[in-house]
Design a protein around this motif. Sequence first.
Motif, short mmCIF file in Angstrom:
data_model
loop_
_atom_site.label_atom_id
_atom_site.label_comp_id
_atom_site.label_asym_id
_atom_site.label_seq_id
_atom_site.Cartn_x
_atom_site.Cartn_y
_atom_site.Cartn_z
N TYR A 161 7.11 6.01 0.19
CA TYR A 161 6.26 7.20 0.27
C TYR A 161 6.43 8.12 -0.94
CZ TYR A 161 4.22 6.46 4.86
OH TYR A 161 3.47 5.97 5.89
N ASP A 162 7.37 7.79 -1.80
CA ASP A 162 7.47 8.48 -3.09
C ASP A 162 6.42 7.98 -4.07
OD1 ASP A 162 9.20 10.58 -3.16
OD2 ASP A 162 10.97 9.40 -3.69
N LYS A 163 5.87 6.79 -3.78
CA LYS A 163 4.89 6.18 -4.67
C LYS A 163 3.48 6.63 -4.26
CE LYS A 163 7.86 2.11 -5.04
NZ LYS A 163 8.02 0.67 -4.73
N PRO A 164 2.55 6.65 -5.19
CA PRO A 164 1.16 7.02 -4.83
C PRO A 164 0.57 5.98 -3.89
CG PRO A 164 1.28 6.17 -7.08
CD PRO A 164 2.69 6.34 -6.62
N SER A 165 -0.22 6.45 -2.93
CA SER A 165 -0.80 5.53 -1.95
C SER A 165 -1.87 4.66 -2.58
CB SER A 165 -1.39 6.33 -0.78
OG SER A 165 -2.43 7.16 -1.24
N ASN A 166 -1.97 3.45 -2.09
CA ASN A 166 -2.99 2.52 -2.55
C ASN A 166 -4.36 2.99 -2.05
OD1 ASN A 166 -4.74 -0.02 -2.22
ND2 ASN A 166 -3.04 -0.73 -3.49
N HIS A 167 -5.42 2.60 -2.72
CA HIS A 167 -6.76 3.05 -2.33
C HIS A 167 -7.21 2.47 -0.99
CE1 HIS A 167 -7.57 -0.88 -4.18
NE2 HIS A 167 -8.66 -0.91 -3.43
N CYS A 168 -6.48 1.45 -0.50
CA CYS A 168 -6.87 0.82 0.77
C CYS A 168 -6.51 1.66 1.97
CB CYS A 168 -6.21 -0.56 0.89
SG CYS A 168 -6.75 -1.74 -0.37
N THR A 169 -5.73 2.70 1.78
CA THR A 169 -5.33 3.52 2.92
C THR A 169 -5.78 4.95 2.72
OG1 THR A 169 -3.44 4.35 4.19
CG2 THR A 169 -3.07 3.95 1.87
N GLU A 198 0.81 -1.22 0.00
CA GLU A 198 0.00 0.00 0.00
C GLU A 198 0.84 1.27 0.00
OE1 GLU A 198 -2.74 -0.22 3.22
OE2 GLU A 198 -3.64 -2.09 2.53
N HIS A 199 2.16 1.13 0.23
CA HIS A 199 3.09 2.27 0.21
C HIS A 199 2.82 3.30 1.30
CE1 HIS A 199 3.95 0.38 -3.56
NE2 HIS A 199 2.83 0.81 -4.12
N ARG A 200 2.03 2.93 2.28
CA ARG A 200 1.75 3.79 3.43
C ARG A 200 1.48 2.89 4.63
NH1 ARG A 200 2.95 6.49 -0.22
NH2 ARG A 200 2.21 8.56 -0.88
N LEU A 201 1.69 3.46 5.84
CA LEU A 201 1.33 2.77 7.07
C LEU A 201 0.71 3.77 8.04
CD1 LEU A 201 4.29 0.35 8.04
CD2 LEU A 201 2.01 -0.26 7.24
N SER A 210 -2.73 10.32 2.38
CA SER A 210 -2.47 10.94 1.07
C SER A 210 -1.17 11.73 1.05
CB SER A 210 -3.64 11.86 0.69
OG SER A 210 -3.80 12.89 1.67
N HIS A 211 -0.37 11.65 2.13
CA HIS A 211 0.88 12.39 2.20
C HIS A 211 1.89 11.85 1.19
CE1 HIS A 211 -0.39 14.61 5.72
NE2 HIS A 211 -0.69 13.49 6.35
N GLN A 212 2.64 12.77 0.60
CA GLN A 212 3.71 12.41 -0.33
C GLN A 212 5.05 12.77 0.29
OE1 GLN A 212 3.39 10.89 -3.33
NE2 GLN A 212 1.16 10.77 -3.17
N TRP A 213 6.06 11.98 -0.03
CA TRP A 213 7.39 12.24 0.54
C TRP A 213 7.89 13.63 0.14
CZ3 TRP A 213 10.37 9.64 4.02
CH2 TRP A 213 11.69 10.09 4.18
N LYS A 214 7.72 13.99 -1.12
CA LYS A 214 8.26 15.26 -1.60
C LYS A 214 7.62 16.46 -0.90
CE LYS A 214 5.11 15.56 -5.57
NZ LYS A 214 5.03 15.68 -7.05
N ASP A 215 6.35 16.30 -0.46
CA ASP A 215 5.66 17.41 0.20
C ASP A 215 5.92 17.44 1.70
OD1 ASP A 215 4.48 18.12 -2.24
OD2 ASP A 215 2.83 16.69 -1.92
#
Length: 350
Positions: free
Chosen positions: A206-214, A173-176, A217-222
């Motif tokens: 966190y550079d990748k777009p978050s999966n819809h399961c989570t 999911e690229h997020r926790l 919406s935070h991005q690493w670059k931001d």
Amino acid sequence: MCFYLKPPRGGLQLHILEETINQRTNLLNDLIKKKDLPTNFNCLIDGTALDRTGHFILRILSVKEVPFTICMKLISSFEVEMRKGIAFIPCSKWKLLLQELYMFYLKLECDLLLNNSGFLEVFDDPRFEYLIEKRRKIQIDKDVPIITVDKIEQEVEKFPLCMQILHTTLKREHRLHHDDRVNLTLFLKNIGLPLNEAITYWKLEYDKPSNHCTSCSHQWKDSEKRYVYSIRHMYGLEGSRRNYGCRNCTQLQDDAVSVRSCGGCPFKLYSNSSLKKLLEERNCSEEIINGILTSRVHDSRDACKLFVKYQRQSNQSMTNVKNINFSNPVHRMYINAGEPANASDVNFTE
């Protein structure tokens, strides 16, 4: 006779050591009783190896009775006798006592330093950060390899199930959830992932777009500064600069699982169907799965021990479940790696 700071080196035959101790003891007794000095004092010549050895041996022999407060681990494990607040340390436990004394005073000094504002300011000095980075590149213990991001996937199968779940969820999911992120970061820190590798590890996901399961919406670059600060804080380099350790099994078992969180102890908190699915995904046999589901009713840690047995058998290393003991996921990791369950946590804070 001199007072020595550096201990002796080399070997010494037992009868010579005994004579060295006897001469020194007799001289001390004669001085106390104001008797004539002995004529036989070849082991008491200042600066010699025998004089140095006698000095240190008598210092060690004098450590027989100590306050119980400085050997709490020995007391709690019933390894020493205690009477009226005094612990009696047998010679077989001197090494453990010295280790505990060292850790006691090291923690005491570290606490004093952390309360010193001048000490904390040192960490903001770029020269000090340079030294930390240089030290990070030195492998202090050849038996404790530094884990890098590219090697984590090779190590995942040795992770306890609770940490496997966090890692695979992050990869999927690229997020926790915040608490899950903290638990995984501290675990990776304590098994040897250096700070710069930890930053890379989280940045890659966190550079990748978050999966819809989570819902995150935070991005690493931001939010890079916030994420880096958080990781440095857990490594003891920001804020109060505490040396945080991985949460223990009891704390993970007491976690309240939320909709967004996948953390906590799966053997305690997951339903039978969810736990069974996880075990099937890891190719556990029906016998192992049924044993785990039965054991968890009485003690979730026993269920985890059965999973340890499965992992060790998969690695051609048999383990008696009754002899498996661990208190947190890091100790649990050492069991799978073939290390003693009571091994000290690896801790790379640089």
